[in-house]
Scaffold this motif. Structure first.
Motif, PDB file in Angstrom:
ATOM      1  N   ALA A 162      21.961 -19.337   7.104  1.00 32.38           N
ATOM      2  CA  ALA A 162      21.450 -19.844   8.371  1.00 32.38           C
ATOM      3  C   ALA A 162      22.292 -21.039   8.762  1.00 32.38           C
ATOM      4  O   ALA A 162      23.134 -21.512   7.979  1.00 32.38           O
ATOM      5  N   PRO A 163      22.119 -21.550   9.966  1.00 32.37           N
ATOM      6  CA  PRO A 163      22.816 -22.794  10.295  1.00 32.37           C
ATOM      7  C   PRO A 163      22.536 -23.856   9.236  1.00 32.37           C
ATOM      8  O   PRO A 163      21.387 -24.109   8.884  1.00 32.37           O
ATOM      9  N   GLY A 164      23.595 -24.435   8.697  1.00 31.94           N
ATOM     10  CA  GLY A 164      23.436 -25.376   7.602  1.00 31.94           C
ATOM     11  C   GLY A 164      23.767 -24.719   6.278  1.00 31.94           C
ATOM     12  O   GLY A 164      24.175 -23.548   6.216  1.00 31.94           O
ATOM     13  N   PRO A 165      23.580 -25.431   5.168  1.00 30.77           N
ATOM     14  CA  PRO A 165      23.903 -24.884   3.844  1.00 30.77           C
ATOM     15  C   PRO A 165      23.038 -23.665   3.515  1.00 30.77           C
ATOM     16  O   PRO A 165      21.864 -23.609   3.895  1.00 30.77           O
ATOM     17  N   PRO A 166      23.573 -22.671   2.799  1.00 27.74           N
ATOM     18  CA  PRO A 166      22.764 -21.512   2.397  1.00 27.74           C
ATOM     19  C   PRO A 166      21.686 -21.932   1.410  1.00 27.74           C
ATOM     20  O   PRO A 166      21.856 -22.878   0.639  1.00 27.74           O
ATOM     21  N   ARG A 167      20.562 -21.226   1.441  1.00 30.50           N
ATOM     22  CA  ARG A 167      19.443 -21.498   0.542  1.00 30.50           C
ATOM     23  C   ARG A 167      19.339 -20.352  -0.452  1.00 30.50           C
ATOM     24  O   ARG A 167      19.266 -19.184  -0.073  1.00 30.50           O
ATOM     25  N   LEU A 168      19.286 -20.695  -1.758  1.00 34.70           N
ATOM     26  CA  LEU A 168      19.269 -19.703  -2.822  1.00 34.70           C
ATOM     27  C   LEU A 168      17.954 -19.753  -3.584  1.00 34.70           C
ATOM     28  O   LEU A 168      17.340 -20.817  -3.745  1.00 34.70           O
ATOM     29  N   SER A 169      17.527 -18.596  -4.047  1.00 34.86           N
ATOM     30  CA  SER A 169      16.370 -18.513  -4.938  1.00 34.86           C
ATOM     31  C   SER A 169      16.513 -17.251  -5.778  1.00 34.86           C
ATOM     32  O   SER A 169      17.282 -16.345  -5.444  1.00 34.86           O
ATOM     33  N   GLN A 170      15.766 -17.194  -6.871  1.00 30.57           N
ATOM     34  CA  GLN A 170      15.725 -16.016  -7.731  1.00 30.57           C
ATOM     35  C   GLN A 170      14.274 -15.559  -7.843  1.00 30.57           C
ATOM     36  O   GLN A 170      13.383 -16.380  -8.044  1.00 30.57           O
ATOM     37  N   VAL A 171      14.066 -14.250  -7.720  1.00 32.31           N
ATOM     38  CA  VAL A 171      12.715 -13.698  -7.753  1.00 32.31           C
ATOM     39  C   VAL A 171      12.681 -12.542  -8.747  1.00 32.31           C
ATOM     40  O   VAL A 171      13.479 -11.607  -8.654  1.00 32.31           O
ATOM     41  N   GLU A 172      11.760 -12.614  -9.696  1.00 29.45           N
ATOM     42  CA  GLU A 172      11.558 -11.533 -10.660  1.00 29.45           C
ATOM     43  C   GLU A 172      10.239 -10.834 -10.349  1.00 29.45           C
ATOM     44  O   GLU A 172       9.207 -11.494 -10.165  1.00 29.45           O
ATOM     45  N   THR A 173      10.265  -9.514 -10.273  1.00 30.57           N
ATOM     46  CA  THR A 173       9.064  -8.735  -9.987  1.00 30.57           C
ATOM     47  C   THR A 173       8.910  -7.648 -11.037  1.00 30.57           C
ATOM     48  O   THR A 173       9.781  -6.781 -11.182  1.00 30.57           O
ATOM     49  N   LEU A 174       7.817  -7.703 -11.775  1.00 27.51           N
ATOM     50  CA  LEU A 174       7.490  -6.681 -12.773  1.00 27.51           C
ATOM     51  C   LEU A 174       6.374  -5.823 -12.200  1.00 27.51           C
ATOM     52  O   LEU A 174       5.316  -6.342 -11.817  1.00 27.51           O
ATOM     53  N   SER A 175       6.598  -4.518 -12.127  1.00 25.69           N
ATOM     54  CA  SER A 175       5.637  -3.586 -11.534  1.00 25.69           C
ATOM     55  C   SER A 175       5.163  -2.581 -12.562  1.00 25.69           C
ATOM     56  O   SER A 175       5.961  -2.084 -13.362  1.00 25.69           O
ATOM     57  N   ARG A 176       3.878  -2.278 -12.537  1.00 25.07           N
ATOM     58  CA  ARG A 176       3.320  -1.215 -13.386  1.00 25.07           C
ATOM     59  C   ARG A 176       2.632  -0.205 -12.476  1.00 25.07           C
ATOM     60  O   ARG A 176       1.694  -0.537 -11.759  1.00 25.07           O
ATOM     61  N   TYR A 177       3.122   1.032 -12.494  1.00 28.00           N
ATOM     62  CA  TYR A 177       2.611   2.111 -11.661  1.00 28.00           C
ATOM     63  C   TYR A 177       1.890   3.132 -12.538  1.00 28.00           C
ATOM     64  O   TYR A 177       2.359   3.458 -13.624  1.00 28.00           O
ATOM     65  N   GLN A 178       0.775   3.652 -12.033  1.00 31.18           N
ATOM     66  CA  GLN A 178       0.029   4.686 -12.741  1.00 31.18           C
ATOM     67  C   GLN A 178      -0.453   5.737 -11.750  1.00 31.18           C
ATOM     68  O   GLN A 178      -0.840   5.407 -10.620  1.00 31.18           O
ATOM     69  N   ARG A 179      -0.426   6.991 -12.170  1.00 24.09           N
ATOM     70  CA  ARG A 179      -0.933   8.067 -11.314  1.00 24.09           C
ATOM     71  C   ARG A 179      -2.443   7.946 -11.202  1.00 24.09           C
ATOM     72  O   ARG A 179      -3.143   7.773 -12.191  1.00 24.09           O
ATOM     73  N   CYS A 180      -2.936   8.040  -9.973  1.00 30.26           N
ATOM     74  CA  CYS A 180      -4.383   7.957  -9.699  1.00 30.26           C
ATOM     75  C   CYS A 180      -4.754   9.151  -8.829  1.00 30.26           C
ATOM     76  O   CYS A 180      -4.712   9.064  -7.590  1.00 30.26           O
ATOM     77  N   GLY A 181      -5.079  10.274  -9.433  1.00 28.62           N
ATOM     78  CA  GLY A 181      -5.363  11.481  -8.657  1.00 28.62           C
ATOM     79  C   GLY A 181      -4.117  11.903  -7.891  1.00 28.62           C
ATOM     80  O   GLY A 181      -3.031  12.067  -8.459  1.00 28.62           O
ATOM     81  N   SER A 182      -4.228  12.030  -6.560  1.00 31.98           N
ATOM     82  CA  SER A 182      -3.084  12.395  -5.733  1.00 31.98           C
ATOM     83  C   SER A 182      -2.259  11.182  -5.328  1.00 31.98           C
ATOM     84  O   SER A 182      -1.222  11.318  -4.686  1.00 31.98           O
TER      85      SER A 182
END
Length: 224
Positions: A162-182
């Motif tokens: 963006a205008p001005g210095p760039p802004r940095l961040s780190q994001v970790e996302t852990l997902s657990r998916y399970q079948r639920c019927g359909s």
């Protein structure tokens, strides 16, 4: 007696807050949330690596996401699509999914999202006000403990140009998916870290916990 001893040992481990020795790396990572630190036990993907989903993700879905840390906020609803790539692997339709989520969160502030044609792990989102959000997956791990469960952990580097210095961040996302019927039931645990390089060992600055529900859209029922 052997079975009783095993049950006692498992119970003792749970009381101590530890994981059984056979717990997978991602299950062990989950037990540490929200006290995550970097570096994380994730592999750095090559430009051709992608997150590979089980076949029961095939098709188009309506996804409803609830912020479990703020139940007063309305649920966010968007579409998601999973397709076969050139190697016949089931992957997320990254640009489509990012656009759908971005529209739900940012509305008209999001103009478009484009995939990097040279990398499966980099996207660029164009925002109003001459802003660009560059997102790159820098770490990934996935596991299927059984045929109805799928876990995935990704660490991304976000750079807001963006205008001005760039802004940095780190994001970790852990997902657990399970079948639920359909459909598919899911939970996500997320940690936001400071920009890389500030410390040898980064700790989570903020954490978030979400609950998701995938409902198949017409003519896109999951594979059996």
């Amino acid at each position: 007696m052997g079975g009783n001893l095993l049950a006692l040992l498992i119970g003792f481990s749970i009381l101590l807050g530890g994981s059984p020795a056979w717990a997978s790396p991602l299950e062990q990572r989950l037990e540490l949330w929200p006290n995550w630190t970097l570096p994380a036990p994730l592999s750095r993907p090559s430009s051709r690596d992608d997150l590979i989903y089980p076949q029961w993700f095939q098709g188009r879905w309506e996804v409803q996401s609830v912020d479990l840390d703020d139940l007063d906020q309305p649920a966010i609803t968007h579409e998601a699509r999973f397709i076969s790539d050139s190697q016949n692997r089931l992957v997320g339709d990254r640009a489509f999914n990012a656009n759908a989520i971005g529209r739900a969160l940012l509305g008209e502030q999001l103009l478009r999202v484009e995939d990097d044609p040279k990398s499966s792990n980099r996207q660029m989102a164009q925002l109003t006000g001459d802003r660009r959000l560059e997102t790159t997956v820098t770490g990934r791990q996935q596991q299927s403990p059984n045929s109805d469960t799928f876990l995935a952990d990704e660490l991304v580097l976000q750079i807001l140009h963006a205008p001005g210095p760039p802004r940095l961040s780190q994001v970790e996302t852990l997902s657990r998916y399970q079948r639920c019927g359909s459909g598919i039931c899911a939970e996500q645990w997320q940690g936001v870290y400071p920009p890389p390089g500030e410390k040898l060992r980064d700790s989570v600055q903020s954490s978030h916990h979400y609950q998701l529900r995938f409902t198949p859209l017409p003519a896109s029922a999951p594979s059996t």
